[in-house]
Every structure is written in C-alpha cells, then in structure tokens.
Motif scaffolding. Structure first.
Motif, PDB file in Angstrom:
ATOM      1  N   TRP A 197      -2.660 -10.987   5.462  1.00 49.62           N
ATOM      2  CA  TRP A 197      -1.741 -11.243   4.324  1.00 49.62           C
ATOM      3  C   TRP A 197      -1.048 -12.279   4.362  1.00 49.62           C
TER       4      TRP A 197
ATOM      5  N   TYR B  95       4.289  -2.383  -6.116  1.00 51.80           N
ATOM      6  CA  TYR B  95       3.163  -1.545  -5.178  1.00 51.80           C
ATOM      7  C   TYR B  95       3.826  -0.360  -4.666  1.00 51.80           C
TER       8      TYR B  95
ATOM      9  N   LYS C 267       5.069  -7.238  -1.337  1.00 50.48           N
ATOM     10  CA  LYS C 267       4.092  -7.134  -0.690  1.00 50.48           C
ATOM     11  C   LYS C 267       4.303  -7.007   1.022  1.00 50.48           C
TER      12      LYS C 267
ATOM     13  N   LYS D  31       6.214 -10.461  -6.091  1.00 49.39           N
ATOM     14  CA  LYS D  31       5.175  -9.850  -5.740  1.00 49.39           C
ATOM     15  C   LYS D  31       4.831 -10.071  -4.358  1.00 49.39           C
TER      16      LYS D  31
ATOM     17  N   GLU E 178       1.256   2.059  -2.788  1.00 48.66           N
ATOM     18  CA  GLU E 178       0.999   1.391  -1.195  1.00 48.66           C
ATOM     19  C   GLU E 178       2.163   2.169  -0.704  1.00 48.66           C
TER      20      GLU E 178
END
Length: 330
Positions: free
Chosen positions: A261, A185, A231, A227, A188
C-alpha cells in the motif's frame, strides 16, 4: 426449531438515499423468510429518506424506524445491533436491494453447516439498473475457517469477503466485536476481528445481493489524503492485531500488504502527499519491511519492491509503474 421460526434482524443504515430506498425496503418486505425484525436506521438524512421509512413502518408491523443524529455507517450499524432481537443479523445498505431468497438461503446454509457466518456471491449494479459485474465466491469449497478468510482478506480479491452486506451472522458474534465509529473503511477494520472468532464460515455460491454503484457514494468518490491516512491506520491496526494474537504467518502477510500500500501511494497518489506524509511513510516501510520479507511465498518482484521501497519509496513507485507497463497491466 424450524428455520422458518428463527427471527432474523435486518439492519438497514440509511443516509440520503431517497431515490433508492423504496426499492430496498420492498425487496426486504418480499423476503421468502417472513420472521424478520426490520430495523431502518436513519442516520440524520436531510432528504426524504426518513419520511419513506415512516411510510413503510405504518405498512408493515415488522418494521421499526430509529432516527439518530448523523454519525456514519459504523455508528448506524452499531445502533441497529443494539436494537436487534434476532438470533441472526444481516446488513443491507439503503441504496442496495436483495433477491427474495436472500435471507432464506443464507439462513439455511448457516444452520445446515453449523457455521457462524454465511457469505454469498453478488451482482454489481450500474446507475441504470444494469449488471456491471457478477461477483462469484469461487476461491473456496463450501465451508472454510475464519482464518482462511483472514488470508483471503489480504489478497487482490479481498473486498468480496470483507464487505459486511453479503453475509448473515450469528448474533452472539457481536458480543465481542462492534464497528469502529468514525472510521473510514469500517468494513476493513471490522472483518479481521470478526473472522478471528469463527471456526466455520459457509460459502453460498448463488448471487443473492444487488450492490448498487451509486454516484456520489463514499466508495465512488476519488482518493483523498484523508482516505490515504485512514487506510494506513487500518493497516497498522491489522498488523498489531495479528502480532497480539501471535499468528506469525498472518502478521507477515499483513506487513507485506502494508508495504504494498505504501508503494502504491507513491505510485498513484504522490500528488496528494505532503512532505510530512512522505517522510512518515518512508519511516513506516522501513519499520515493517523486515517482517514483510519473511512472507514465505513472496515472489521475486515483491522482494525487489520491498528493497527499493526501503531505500526510497518514490523510486519504488516509479519502478513499479514501469514494471506494470511492461507487463501490460497499466
């Protein structure tokens, strides 16, 4: 200086995309803005991608091929930045392609509005070259502040402003920000540090970029524990960034996004979590929920989610699933 005289560096990170690469390179060569430095950065491809790069390097003097050991997209983009000589930079992924006026329209927009970044709408393309979705940037007027896009980066439509490839950037922005090597990511991690610097960002409503949904790409692969943890790390870094900048409003929103999240992990990915992950996430929501509740426009349902999550994330995930089913969203 006439805009046609401005040098734009086109950075193309390439890894095992031999079936898509020629289309990508041809679309760059065909740009209506001709003053380009085209940097094809081969990230240790094991297919025929490197040979394709060399073929086009011999055909067009604007192209320079850089071969490197595999290090991921962030490391590859950073390598391109290091080699770039342009006043402006664009990034085009090796499996995507662009319209002939992609560079010209973005460059003209950023110059006309005296902005640091221009960002355009794009088309999501399927495996058979069919348009899956047209993604328009219709949430803002033509010029916005970096802070406005920081807020947009924490919404349901965030991704279309966060991705790096539908933009042109003033080269000087990269004097202070680079991509974080080895991070999943990476876009981000990158966007909030970049947009923080920007006073003006111009929105180009025309769709100029073709984003290809390639089977086997990182974005199309299923969720994994790696992942999930990546995140979580990104959320914490964003929270810390806004805390250090002493922007309470953005800090509260970032805390809320992290709480959302964590609940989503227990709602959708519970089978991937180990006991230690569950305990750590439970601690995390209890750490940030107090500040998340300070987000002034939190709807009642989110406030309840926060309270339930603080008590028990599994319960919060279950209740959220029931709530979404009742609303017809699941």
């Amino acid at each position: 200086m006439n805009s046609e005289e401005i040098l734009v560096s086109v950075i193309v990170p390439i890894y095992n995309v031999q079936n898509y690469l020629e289309r990508c390179i041809k679309s760059i060569i065909a740009q209506e803005h001709h003053n380009l430095q085209i940097l094809l950065i081969n990230d240790g491809s094991t297919d025929g991608s490197y040979d394709i790069c060399l073929k086009y390097e011999r055909m067009d003097s604007r192209i320079k091929v850089i071969n490197k050991e595999n290090g991921g997209a962030a490391d590859t983009r950073n390598k391109g930045i290091d080699y770039s000589n342009g006043d402006y930079i664009v990034f085009i992924d090796g499996d995507d392609y662009v319209k002939a006026n992609y560079v010209k329209e973005l460059l003209n927009a950023v110059i006309e509005k005296q902005a640091q970044i221009a960002v355009c709408s794009f088309d999501i393309m399927g495996y058979n070259n069919n348009i899956i979705e047209k993604v328009y940037l219709n949430e803002f007027e033509d010029v916005v502040s970096g802070r406005e896009l920081l807020i947009a980066g924490m919404t349901d439509f965030a991704y279309k402003y966060i991705v790096v490839w539908n933009k042109i950037y003033k080269k000087e922005l990269f004097n202070y920000v680079k991509f974080d090597k080895g991070k999943l990511y990476e876009d981000e991690y990158f966007y909030f540090k970049l947009f923080w610097q920007c006073k003006h960002i111009v929105i180009v409503y025309d769709s100029l970029y073709y984003y290809v949904q390639r089977e086997g790409s990182a974005m199309q692969s299923p969720m994994t524990l790696v992942k999930i943890n990546a995140k979580c790390e990104m959320h914490q870094e964003r929270i810390n960034f806004y805390r250090e900048k002493e922007d309470k409003a953005l800090f509260y929103v970032a805390c809320q996004m992290y709480c959302n999240w964590l609940v989503e992990c227990f709602r959708s990915y519970l089978n991937l979590l180990q006991r230690s992950d569950k305990l750590r996430m439970q601690e995390q929501i209890r750490k940030y929920v107090h500040d998340a509740q300070k987000k002034v426009d939190n709807p009642y349902a989110i406030k309840i989610q926060n309270i339930l999550g603080c008590i028990n994330l599994s319960l919060a995930g279950h209740i959220k699933s029931l709530y979404l089913k009742l609303r017809g969203n699941e």
